[in-house]
Design a protein around this motif. Structure first.
Motif, PDB file in Angstrom:
ATOM      1  N   PHE A 102       0.834  -1.196   0.000  1.00  5.97           N
ATOM      2  CA  PHE A 102       0.000   0.000   0.000  1.00  5.97           C
ATOM      3  C   PHE A 102       0.871   1.249   0.000  1.00  5.97           C
ATOM      4  CE2 PHE A 102      -2.183   3.346   2.447  1.00  5.97           C
ATOM      5  CZ  PHE A 102      -3.246   3.581   1.590  1.00  5.97           C
ATOM      6  N   GLN A 103       1.924   1.262   0.829  1.00  2.00           N
ATOM      7  CA  GLN A 103       2.809   2.420   0.873  1.00  2.00           C
ATOM      8  C   GLN A 103       3.531   2.610  -0.458  1.00  2.00           C
ATOM      9  OE1 GLN A 103       5.298   1.752   4.279  1.00  2.00           O
ATOM     10  NE2 GLN A 103       3.907   2.848   5.647  1.00  2.00           N
ATOM     11  N   GLU A 104       3.954   1.511  -1.081  1.00  2.00           N
ATOM     12  CA  GLU A 104       4.619   1.616  -2.380  1.00  2.00           C
ATOM     13  C   GLU A 104       3.665   2.174  -3.433  1.00  2.00           C
ATOM     14  OE1 GLU A 104       6.112  -2.251  -3.295  1.00  2.00           O
ATOM     15  OE2 GLU A 104       7.781  -2.090  -1.903  1.00  2.00           O
ATOM     16  N   SER A 105       2.423   1.721  -3.454  1.00  2.00           N
ATOM     17  CA  SER A 105       1.471   2.218  -4.445  1.00  2.00           C
ATOM     18  C   SER A 105       1.105   3.667  -4.160  1.00  2.00           C
ATOM     19  CB  SER A 105       0.219   1.343  -4.485  1.00  2.00           C
ATOM     20  OG  SER A 105      -0.455   1.388  -3.265  1.00  2.00           O
ATOM     21  N   ARG A 106       1.020   4.043  -2.886  1.00  2.00           N
ATOM     22  CA  ARG A 106       0.738   5.440  -2.540  1.00  2.00           C
ATOM     23  C   ARG A 106       1.885   6.348  -2.973  1.00  2.00           C
ATOM     24  NH1 ARG A 106      -0.230   6.903   3.589  1.00  2.00           N
ATOM     25  NH2 ARG A 106       1.888   7.677   3.464  1.00  2.00           N
ATOM     26  N   GLU A 107       3.107   5.883  -2.767  1.00  2.00           N
ATOM     27  CA  GLU A 107       4.278   6.665  -3.189  1.00  2.00           C
ATOM     28  C   GLU A 107       4.317   6.788  -4.706  1.00  2.00           C
ATOM     29  OE1 GLU A 107       7.596   8.993  -2.872  1.00  2.00           O
ATOM     30  OE2 GLU A 107       6.308   8.310  -1.242  1.00  2.00           O
ATOM     31  N   LEU A 108       4.010   5.708  -5.405  1.00  2.00           N
ATOM     32  CA  LEU A 108       3.977   5.743  -6.866  1.00  2.00           C
ATOM     33  C   LEU A 108       2.900   6.711  -7.354  1.00  2.00           C
ATOM     34  CD1 LEU A 108       5.044   4.566  -9.525  1.00  2.00           C
ATOM     35  CD2 LEU A 108       3.333   2.768  -9.296  1.00  2.00           C
ATOM     36  N   PHE A 109       1.724   6.684  -6.727  1.00  2.00           N
ATOM     37  CA  PHE A 109       0.647   7.603  -7.089  1.00  2.00           C
ATOM     38  C   PHE A 109       1.066   9.049  -6.837  1.00  2.00           C
ATOM     39  CE2 PHE A 109      -3.216   9.960  -5.917  1.00  2.00           C
ATOM     40  CZ  PHE A 109      -3.926   9.839  -7.118  1.00  2.00           C
ATOM     41  N   ARG A 110       1.721   9.300  -5.711  1.00  2.00           N
ATOM     42  CA  ARG A 110       2.170  10.660  -5.387  1.00  2.00           C
ATOM     43  C   ARG A 110       3.180  11.157  -6.400  1.00  2.00           C
ATOM     44  NH1 ARG A 110       6.087  13.404  -2.713  1.00  2.00           N
ATOM     45  NH2 ARG A 110       7.277  11.567  -2.181  1.00  2.00           N
ATOM     46  N   ARG A 111       4.098  10.307  -6.825  1.00  2.00           N
ATOM     47  CA  ARG A 111       5.103  10.692  -7.832  1.00  2.00           C
ATOM     48  C   ARG A 111       4.442  11.009  -9.174  1.00  2.00           C
ATOM     49  NH1 ARG A 111       9.872   6.299  -6.733  1.00  2.00           N
ATOM     50  NH2 ARG A 111      10.461   7.076  -4.686  1.00  2.00           N
ATOM     51  N   ARG A 112       3.458  10.228  -9.559  1.00  2.00           N
ATOM     52  CA  ARG A 112       2.766  10.479 -10.812  1.00  2.00           C
ATOM     53  C   ARG A 112       1.984  11.781 -10.769  1.00  2.00           C
ATOM     54  NH1 ARG A 112       0.521   4.486 -12.469  1.00  2.00           N
ATOM     55  NH2 ARG A 112       2.560   3.662 -13.039  1.00  2.00           N
ATOM     56  N   CYS A 113       1.403  12.101  -9.611  1.00  2.00           N
ATOM     57  CA  CYS A 113       0.655  13.342  -9.478  1.00  2.00           C
ATOM     58  C   CYS A 113       1.575  14.543  -9.514  1.00  2.00           C
ATOM     59  CB  CYS A 113      -0.144  13.353  -8.188  1.00  2.00           C
ATOM     60  SG  CYS A 113      -1.548  12.252  -8.208  1.00  2.00           S
TER      61      CYS A 113
END
Length: 116
Positions: A102-113
């Motif tokens: 979950f933390q990895e996907s949240r970090e990936l989402f934040r980077r894309r945003c």
């Protein structure tokens, strides 16, 4: 050539308990067993004696000795406790793995945003 020497008193020396002082170990084991069995009379297991006796009877085992019944109850309690502990550890590992993903996907989402 080595038939009478080497390892006379050591483990696996090939001598019976009556030779080389091996009888003392057997006496100590019997004393420890007797002491352990006497402590079972003071032990109150989680699983009631009647329930253990019922299932022992269903399996064809009849023993009037309450100490043996309590020994079986203690072994059963330990077995079930180990299963519950292993299950809990497994669930904790799955939870930690899920949190990590979950933390990895949240970090990936934040980077894309931030790129957009």
């Amino acid at each position: 050539m080595m038939s009478s020497g080497g390892g006379a008193g050591g483990p696996g020396g090939g001598m019976g308990p009556e030779v080389g002082g091996g009888g003392d170990g057997r006496h100590d084991d019997e004393a420890a067993l007797t002491e352990f069995l006497s402590t079972l009379m003071d032990y109150t297991p989680t699983i009631p004696d009647e329930l253990v006796e019922h299932y022992l009877g269903r399996s064809g085992f009849q023993c009037p000795d309450l100490r043996l019944t309590r020994l079986v109850a203690g072994a059963t309690q330990k077995f079930l406790s180990d299963i519950a502990s292993d299950s809990l550890q497994s669930d904790v590992l799955v939870l930690l793995y899920s949190l990590l993903k979950f933390q990895e996907s949240r970090e990936l989402f934040r980077r894309r945003c931030l790129k957009a």
